[in-house]
Design a protein around this motif. Structure first.
Motif, short mmCIF file in Angstrom:
data_model
loop_
_atom_site.label_atom_id
_atom_site.label_comp_id
_atom_site.label_asym_id
_atom_site.label_seq_id
_atom_site.Cartn_x
_atom_site.Cartn_y
_atom_site.Cartn_z
N PRO A 190 43.60 42.55 31.36
CA PRO A 190 44.74 41.72 31.75
C PRO A 190 45.95 41.96 30.86
O PRO A 190 45.83 42.40 29.71
CB PRO A 190 44.20 40.30 31.59
CG PRO A 190 43.08 40.42 30.61
CD PRO A 190 42.48 41.76 30.83
N VAL A 195 37.79 37.50 34.39
CA VAL A 195 38.76 38.50 34.81
C VAL A 195 38.24 39.16 36.07
O VAL A 195 37.08 39.60 36.14
CB VAL A 195 39.02 39.55 33.71
CG1 VAL A 195 40.00 40.62 34.21
CG2 VAL A 195 39.56 38.87 32.46
N ASP A 207 44.75 44.50 41.99
CA ASP A 207 44.57 43.04 41.96
C ASP A 207 43.80 42.59 40.71
O ASP A 207 42.88 41.78 40.80
CB ASP A 207 43.87 42.57 43.24
CG ASP A 207 44.04 41.07 43.46
OD1 ASP A 207 44.97 40.48 42.87
OD2 ASP A 207 43.24 40.48 44.20
N ARG A 260 43.43 40.41 37.57
CA ARG A 260 44.02 39.13 37.15
C ARG A 260 42.95 38.21 36.59
O ARG A 260 41.75 38.39 36.85
CB ARG A 260 44.70 38.45 38.34
CG ARG A 260 43.82 38.26 39.56
CD ARG A 260 44.61 37.70 40.75
NE ARG A 260 43.89 37.79 42.00
CZ ARG A 260 43.03 36.88 42.44
NH1 ARG A 260 42.76 35.80 41.70
NH2 ARG A 260 42.42 37.02 43.61
N HIS A 261 43.41 37.22 35.83
CA HIS A 261 42.51 36.16 35.39
C HIS A 261 42.20 35.22 36.56
O HIS A 261 43.07 34.95 37.40
CB HIS A 261 43.16 35.33 34.28
CG HIS A 261 43.06 35.95 32.93
ND1 HIS A 261 44.15 36.43 32.23
CD2 HIS A 261 41.99 36.14 32.11
CE1 HIS A 261 43.78 36.90 31.06
NE2 HIS A 261 42.46 36.74 30.96
#
Length: 269
Positions: free
Chosen positions: A227, A260, A246, A248-249
């Protein structure tokens, strides 16, 4: 009275011509109803999967069950760390294949969980030693033996990939060459080099994923994916054949680590 051969031949030739005409016409008709050649089968597309790496922070079944309300809907494969206080197969439904060795606390810590409906076939768990137990010369305490939890998975496009969950030692065990962190980093590199299959590694790396002084990515050719914001120590390393997006957290769970998530696209064999 006998007929001469010539008149017979004259009568036979037209009959032969008519028969040949019928045969030719019938052949053309048959040819017209033959099935067309089958089209060539198109190459199978890249297989897309959602992967999540999640440190469960040594919490028990009720806490992890709550975490899964956040993790489960976003995942096809979950790389789990710090799971020594929970037997995942006891709390997850039949839709999940759990690969976790519960024979001892150190072996139980890292696991791989796969959504059965998302893949074609799932291999058994194999544990590869990452580093032996060590006190790390720290008043904060040492570490138990750490393992690389490996599971081979066949995707719906028939590609086999090797997935692995791991947990690198914490900062108190990062004291340069020969320290537990350096030893495990070397073993991760050796694991990747002898794998023979394209890899997806999900881990708590305990260092910024894409800024590793042990050069795991450079030494293996794997691509780091972590991230861009927040705590950046949880993430993935993937083979160069795999495309990713895509990243992301996920929302905060009860753990002090936010899971994640990433989508991978894996080419057909």
């Amino acid at each position: 009275m006998t007929h001469s051969p010539a008149p017979l031949i004259k009568r036979f030739v037209p009959l032969m011509g008519a028969a040949l005409a019928v045969m030719v016409t019938s052949g053309a008709a048959l040819a017209s109803v033959q099935p067309a050649p089958a089209p060539k089968v198109a190459a199978m597309a890249n297989e897309q999967l959602r992967v999540v790496t999640a440190n469960l922070a040594f919490r028990g079944p009720d806490a992890v069950r709550n975490d899964w309300n956040t993790i489960g809907p976003e995942a096809d494969i979950v790389f789990v760390q710090e799971a020594k206080n929970v037997r995942l197969r006891d709390i997850l439904g039949d839709g999940w294949a759990v690969r976790q060795d519960t024979s001892s606390e150190d072996r139980q810590g890292s696991a791989v969980v796969i959504r059965k409906s998302a893949v074609k076939s799932i291999g058994e768990l194999q544990l590869v030693k990452g580093v032996d137990a060590n006190d790390c010369d720290s008043p904060q305490g040492g570490i138990m033996t750490r393992w690389i939890a490996q599971v081979d998975v066949q995707l719906n496009n028939n590609r086999w990939i090797r997935t692995a969950s791991l947990h690198l030692p914490p900062a108190r065990c990062q004291t340069g060459l020969g320290s537990p962190y350096a030893v495990m980093a070397d073993n991760v590199v050796a694991f990747a080099k002898r794998s023979g299959r394209i890899l997806v590694l999900g881990a708590d790396w305990n260092k910024v994923v894409d800024d590793d002084p042990n050069d795991i990515g450079a030494r293996t050719g794997l691509k780091p994916r972590g991230p861009d914001t927040g705590t950046r120590i949880d993430g993935f390393y993937v083979s160069p054949e795999i495309s990713t997006n895509d990243l992301r957290h996920l929302p905060q769970t009860g753990s002090d680590h936010r899971p994640v998530r990433m989508t991978i696209a894996v080419p057909a064999p």
